[in-house]
Scaffold this motif. Structure first.
Motif, PDB file in Angstrom:
ATOM      1  N   THR A  71       0.837  -1.202   0.000  1.00 40.45           N
ATOM      2  CA  THR A  71       0.000   0.000   0.000  1.00 40.45           C
ATOM      3  C   THR A  71       0.869   1.247   0.000  1.00 40.45           C
ATOM      4  OG1 THR A  71      -1.728  -1.183   1.204  1.00 40.45           O
ATOM      5  CG2 THR A  71      -1.860   1.217   1.210  1.00 40.45           C
ATOM      6  N   ALA A  72       1.885   1.262   0.839  1.00 43.11           N
ATOM      7  CA  ALA A  72       2.815   2.397   0.877  1.00 43.11           C
ATOM      8  C   ALA A  72       3.686   2.364  -0.373  1.00 43.11           C
ATOM      9  CB  ALA A  72       3.695   2.324   2.116  1.00 43.11           C
ATOM     10  N   SER A  90      -0.643   4.454   5.969  1.00 45.26           N
ATOM     11  CA  SER A  90      -1.669   5.028   6.845  1.00 45.26           C
ATOM     12  C   SER A  90      -2.597   5.981   6.106  1.00 45.26           C
ATOM     13  CB  SER A  90      -1.011   5.773   8.004  1.00 45.26           C
ATOM     14  OG  SER A  90      -0.216   6.841   7.517  1.00 45.26           O
ATOM     15  N   ASN A  91      -2.114   6.583   5.036  1.00 42.40           N
ATOM     16  CA  ASN A  91      -2.851   7.602   4.286  1.00 42.40           C
ATOM     17  C   ASN A  91      -2.609   7.427   2.795  1.00 42.40           C
ATOM     18  OD1 ASN A  91      -1.916   8.703   7.017  1.00 42.40           O
ATOM     19  ND2 ASN A  91      -3.582  10.091   6.494  1.00 42.40           N
ATOM     20  N   ASN A 119       3.223  -1.911  15.574  1.00 42.19           N
ATOM     21  CA  ASN A 119       1.858  -2.329  15.940  1.00 42.19           C
ATOM     22  C   ASN A 119       0.895  -1.460  15.131  1.00 42.19           C
ATOM     23  OD1 ASN A 119       2.399  -4.294  18.199  1.00 42.19           O
ATOM     24  ND2 ASN A 119       3.562  -2.496  18.864  1.00 42.19           N
ATOM     25  N   TRP A 120       1.001  -1.593  13.821  1.00 45.24           N
ATOM     26  CA  TRP A 120       0.396  -0.688  12.863  1.00 45.24           C
ATOM     27  C   TRP A 120      -1.109  -0.511  13.060  1.00 45.24           C
ATOM     28  CZ3 TRP A 120      -3.124   0.083   9.109  1.00 45.24           C
ATOM     29  CH2 TRP A 120      -2.899   1.169   8.262  1.00 45.24           C
ATOM     30  N   GLU A 121      -1.865  -1.587  13.094  1.00 49.29           N
ATOM     31  CA  GLU A 121      -3.325  -1.489  13.168  1.00 49.29           C
ATOM     32  C   GLU A 121      -3.772  -0.746  14.425  1.00 49.29           C
ATOM     33  OE1 GLU A 121      -1.661  -4.218  12.311  1.00 49.29           O
ATOM     34  OE2 GLU A 121      -2.348  -4.573  10.264  1.00 49.29           O
ATOM     35  N   LYS A 122      -3.176  -1.074  15.558  1.00 46.44           N
ATOM     36  CA  LYS A 122      -3.521  -0.423  16.820  1.00 46.44           C
ATOM     37  C   LYS A 122      -3.197   1.074  16.758  1.00 46.44           C
ATOM     38  CE  LYS A 122      -2.741  -0.674  21.762  1.00 46.44           C
ATOM     39  NZ  LYS A 122      -1.660  -0.579  22.694  1.00 46.44           N
ATOM     40  N   PHE A 132      -5.351  13.157   8.595  1.00 47.47           N
ATOM     41  CA  PHE A 132      -4.399  14.171   8.131  1.00 47.47           C
ATOM     42  C   PHE A 132      -4.313  14.296   6.615  1.00 47.47           C
ATOM     43  CE2 PHE A 132      -3.384  13.820  12.505  1.00 47.47           C
ATOM     44  CZ  PHE A 132      -2.815  15.012  12.873  1.00 47.47           C
ATOM     45  N   SER A 133      -4.831  13.320   5.882  1.00 43.16           N
ATOM     46  CA  SER A 133      -4.800  13.422   4.419  1.00 43.16           C
ATOM     47  C   SER A 133      -6.144  13.860   3.841  1.00 43.16           C
ATOM     48  CB  SER A 133      -4.390  12.081   3.809  1.00 43.16           C
ATOM     49  OG  SER A 133      -5.250  11.051   4.242  1.00 43.16           O
ATOM     50  N   LYS A 134      -7.080  14.220   4.711  1.00 42.81           N
ATOM     51  CA  LYS A 134      -8.404  14.673   4.259  1.00 42.81           C
ATOM     52  C   LYS A 134      -8.375  16.176   4.008  1.00 42.81           C
ATOM     53  CE  LYS A 134      -9.799  10.503   4.976  1.00 42.81           C
ATOM     54  NZ  LYS A 134      -9.102   9.598   4.110  1.00 42.81           N
TER      55      LYS A 134
END
Length: 136
Positions: A71-72, A90-91, A119-122, A132-134
């Protein structure tokens, strides 16, 4: 950390990648401990992708690395190797801009927050980073 949006300029070390980003003079930046960010020591702030613009022929000098979920999109300069921006997991609708790659003079304050990429999902749920990307 909201304030008037200004144009920041920046890019890579050799100057082949140049960009302009619209963001506040005061930003929230993220220090992440995922395997990639921790090796690079990257601290970045996130903007909507529409507020980021590559300049000149910069796209010709970009190469991309992905891993895990793919994804990244970890972009870096083919010439000097610097990651001045990338598309974060994350974005995926935004751009992560490396704070140290912004030319001096337009950032007044950088608040650094921690993102637990191990612990990415958490961390994604707890930090609110997706907002922050909105567009504001």
């Amino acid at each position: 950390m909201e304030s008037e949006l200004v144009l920041h300029e920046g890019g890579c070390h050799c100057g082949k990648i140049k960009w302009r980003v619209k963001a506040s003079r005061r930003v929230v930046a993220w220090s992440c401990n995922c395997t990639d960010c921790s090796m690079r020591g990257n601290v970045h702030f996130i903007v909507p992708s529409g507020d980021f613009e590559l300049l000149d022929d910069s796209k010709d000098f970009i190469t991309t690395y992905t891993f895990g979920t793919h994804t990244a999109k970890h972009t870096f300069c083919k010439v000097c190797g610097i990651t001045s921006f990338y598309i974060p997991r994350s974005n995926p609708d935004g751009i992560a801009v490396t704070v140290k790659c912004v030319k001096p003079g337009t950032l007044d304050h950088v608040e650094i927050r921690t993102y637990d990429g191990l612990n990415w999902e958490k961390s994604h749920k707890e930090t609110g980073i997706a907002s922050f990307s909105k567009e504001s």
